[in-house]
Write an enzyme that holds these catalytic residues in place. Structure first.
Site, PDB file in Angstrom:
ATOM      1  N   HIS A 371       0.887  -1.210  -0.042  1.00 33.16           N
ATOM      2  CA  HIS A 371       0.049   0.107   0.210  1.00 33.16           C
ATOM      3  C   HIS A 371       0.627   1.529   0.081  1.00 33.16           C
ATOM      4  O   HIS A 371       0.679   2.319  -0.790  1.00 33.16           O
ATOM      5  CB  HIS A 371      -1.029   0.080   1.112  1.00 33.16           C
ATOM      6  N   CYS A 683       9.262  -4.150 -23.944  1.00 27.70           N
ATOM      7  CA  CYS A 683       8.876  -3.429 -22.634  1.00 27.70           C
ATOM      8  C   CYS A 683       9.748  -4.109 -21.739  1.00 27.70           C
ATOM      9  O   CYS A 683      10.689  -5.200 -21.699  1.00 27.70           O
ATOM     10  CB  CYS A 683       7.552  -3.622 -22.560  1.00 27.70           C
TER      11      CYS A 683
END
Length: 758
Positions: A371, A683
């Site tokens: 988080h 990528c």
């Protein structure tokens, strides 16, 4: 074996007598001696001993009742050595009726402990740190009861506060160099999760003053204090999150982070355990600290990465509760431009620190899906993860240099290093301003070759950078990141709405959605990943999707609905065989046909494969017949090509992306894709570094995707590049390369000679 103590009231009486002992104004050594006598007496033990942690992770016997007194300050154990060392290493109690036959038992003849059979040892814990061990022993084989264990843990809390002030006697010559080492520079290697460089004073998170009291004199009054602090904590959270409404409303993921945090802060389970501890006689602060210590001990034994990350949210909430009990905040009175060093950090704490001058953040246990990482990314705070031991090694206020781009933390850097970084930061600011001016210019090389520079994304928060960085689209949208941030499978309607927001933000620019890439180091709570010896090579990515087709169909359905009337570009990760790609395409075709009948399908569906597994290179003709486009995943491809775990610091830098084998493989894929007229992009981390991106263009790949922060620098490199000249140079260099050596030095020299500065 004695199943219960002879005196059932001993644990309660022990806590009562402790108040009197702790109230006596004695020197620490005398107080320790009184404590060991008291504990041995009340728990009917022949021995009670206290070991304190010394520098170098050494546990020293500092007080004992029942062992030989001349062993005090002589007996030492390493962390992990013996039963005492094991308790310190694992931060949890050991209750052993026959300790001498335990595999961890380490005999110390100077203690005279031969006659004693049983041992109960508990750690002295303070703010997540093990400060020592408290142990009791008896001659009889005895298993201590749960009330006795809890009573000894309470004594350990008291001792933890007491030993904070203890200092080792000046006895070892090697302690002089150790003290000197605290003034010398020290470098830690880590992983950058949010790019950037910061230089400033150190602030150690979680360093709270010693508890004023552990045992309560009035449990009813303590309960009232606790309830008032809980109410104040929730009210303060509401105020904090309301003040961050701009950040919260800008991203579905950040909203979900804060909603999850609110649930954790209000969870009845941990609060109920704190209330029970207060009722048992602890102060409110001590009850919160005890709950935190037990949570940390349990989390040490949890292997699930996501569950371990949630400990940061609980520590955040508990820390805020202690702040309200103390009447102040840990984030007050901090110097501007400070570097925060923490083992873990919760999202609300990060917001607190950000509003008080935070310049950079180190999380020893950080991860891409924590988080705090999600919020740091939204706040654009440089974040470095790893660097184990840095928090304990740093002193409050000393200078710290945090480089989240090179993955380096330097404590007490020398003046020359500071000057060098300050100059680099000034040059970077000037360069960033210059690059911003070219953000809207097309990525056209100096000799007229059009290159596509795209950005990677995975959260709604990333979309705001699509315009500002100058990317031409999203070359990799990691769909699993939002799942991991949410902590589980999303609601189908919410998932569809999320993808629709991504497409809407991109407008006419392409978005390449990668289907869920779970497994390996990305574990979804509640999903049966299972134990694997080699998770990077195991059940992950498309393998999970094909084995759990309902989950894959659900995601594809959400993608198809979200792009109704537009073009959907979807690619499958970690394709190993063409048959796997065909099976995935069949699932997509079936979902597309069903939605077309309902009038909700995209106008066009383009299907691609990620080339990450080397085996797919030898299936290119068949794959290119099936795929609408290919995307090379440089991270996993190089990991598998060299059989080198990219997460292993011992192998970092051992194998170079700019080596002949890698460039030869990329050139082969580029030539095959061009011959089949199949669009090809690359990528991953390699695309984000201008020198590596230069080499990728030189072997024939014309589209690269990278983090948004890397786009301006790569575009500037492209606009200054004579690609024809570099392609000829690189081809000759590859022909002359032998033994798989790195070509980095030669490529960098060519770039410098031709005015390309990175």
């Amino acid at each position: 074996m004695a199943a219960a103590p002879r005196d059932e009231a001993a644990p309660r009486r022990l806590l009562s007598r402790l108040r009197a002992v702790m109230a006596e104004a004695e020197a620490p050594a005398a107080r320790l001696a009184a404590l060991v006598r008291l504990v041995a007496d009340e728990l009917a033990a022949e021995v009670c001993s206290i070991y304190v942690m010394r520098p170098g992770e050494i546990l020293e016997l500092v007080a004992t009742e029942g062992l030989r007194q001349d062993a005090v300050h002589r007996t030492r154990l390493r962390v992990g050595e013996g039963i005492v060392g094991t308790v310190a290493a694992e931060a949890r109690p050991l209750n052993l009726p026959d300790a001498q036959n335990h595999p961890a038992f380490a005999y110390r003849p100077e203690t005279g402990e031969e006659p004693f059979a049983s041992m109960l040892a508990v750690p002295l814990l303070r703010a997540g740190r093990v400060l020592g061990v408290l142990a009791v022993q008896t001659r009889e084989a005895r298993l201590y009861t749960e009330p006795e264990v809890e009573a000894l843990e309470t004594v350990a809390m008291l001792l933890a506060e007491l030993v904070l002030g203890l200092r080792p006697p000046p006895r070892d010559r090697d302690e002089v160099p150790r003290a000197l080492a605290g003034t010398l520079p020290r470098v830690f290697e880590g992983v950058g999760l949010t790019p950037g460089i910061a230089l400033g004073p150190a602030v150690r998170h979680g360093a709270r003053p010693p508890l004023a009291a552990v045992l309560a004199t009035d449990p009813a009054a303590e309960r009232e204090r606790l309830e008032a602090a809980v109410a104040a904590m929730h009210a303060g959270l509401d105020t904090l999150l309301a003040g961050s409404a701009g950040l919260v409303s800008g991203s579905a993921e950040t909203r979900e982070v804060f909603e999850a945090y609110r649930l954790i802060a209000a969870d009845a389970g941990w609060l109920a355990r704190i209330r029970d501890a207060v009722a048992a006689g602890l102060t409110a602060e001590a009850a919160v600290e005890r709950e935190l210590a037990e949570l940390r001990a349990r989390m040490r034994r949890v292997r699930d990465a996501y569950l371990r990350e949630r400990l940061a949210d609980l520590e955040d909430a508990a820390g805020r509760l202690i702040d309200h009990l103390a009447g102040g905040s840990r984030a007050e009175g901090l110097p501007q431009g400070f570097i925060l060093l923490a083992r873990r950090l919760g999202p609300a704490e990060l917001l607190d620190y950000h509003g008080r001058g935070l310049a950079g953040l180190l999380l020893e246990e950080g991860s891409p899906t924590a988080h705090a990482t999600i919020i740091a990314r939204a706040l654009e705070v440089p974040l470095l993860a790893g660097c184990r031991g840095a928090v304990d090694s740093a002193e409050e206020g000393e200078t710290v240099l945090l480089d989240a781009e090179e993955g380096r933390l330097i404590l007490r850097p020398e003046s020359e290093i500071v000057s060098g970084y300050e100059a680099a930061l000034a040059a970077r600011s000037a360069r960033r301003a210059a690059l911003a001016e070219t953000a809207t210019l097309p990525p056209m090389t100096a000799d007229g070759v059009r290159v596509s520079v795209l950005m990677n994304a995975g959260l709604a928060a990333d979309l705001a950078q699509l315009d500002s960085c100058g990317a031409e689209g999203i070359g990799l949208f990691r769909t699993e990141i939002a799942w991991l941030a949410r902590g589980g499978l999303p609601d189908p309607d919410a998932e569809e709405a999320f993808y629709a927001r991504v497409v809407e933000a991109a407008g006419a620019r392409p978005v390449l959605f990668r289907t869920i890439d779970l497994g390996g180091d990305k574990l979804l709570p509640g999903f049966p990943h299972g134990e694997e010896e080699n998770p990077a090579l195991g059940w992950r990515s498309l393998r999970i999707g094909l084995d759990r087709p309902a989950m894959l169909r659900r995601q594809l359905r959400a993608l198809l609905r979200a792009t109704a009337g537009r073009t959907l570009r979807v690619m499958f990760p970690m394709v190993t065989t063409v048959e796997e790609f065909r099976a995935a395409k069949a699932i997509l075709r079936a979902e597309t046909a069903q939605l077309r009948r309902a009038g909700r399908a995209p106008e066009q569906v383009l299907v691609g494969a990620m080339l990450e597994v080397p085996a797919l290179v030898w299936q290119l003709p068949a794959l290119l017949d099936e795929a609408d486009f290919l995307s090379i995943g440089s991270n996993d491809l190089t990991q598998f090509l060299f059989a080198a775990d990219r997460g292993n610091p011992r192998l970092a830098g051992r194998y170079d992306f700019l080596s002949a084998p890698v460039l030869d493989l990329l050139a082969e894929v580029a030539a095959a894709a061009a011959a089949a007229s199949v669009p090809l992009s690359l990528c991953g981390e390699a695309a984000s570094r201008p020198l590596e991106a230069l080499a990728v263009l030189g072997v024939g790949i014309r589209a690269v995707s990278m983090p948004a922060s890397a786009v301006p620098a790569v575009k500037a490199m492209v606009r200054g590049l004579d690609l024809g000249a570099f392609t000829r140079f690189l081809a000759g260099l590859r022909r002359s390369a032998h033994g798989g050596r790195s070509l980095r030095a030669e490529i960098a020299a060519w770039a410098r000679d031709h005015g390309l500065s990175f």
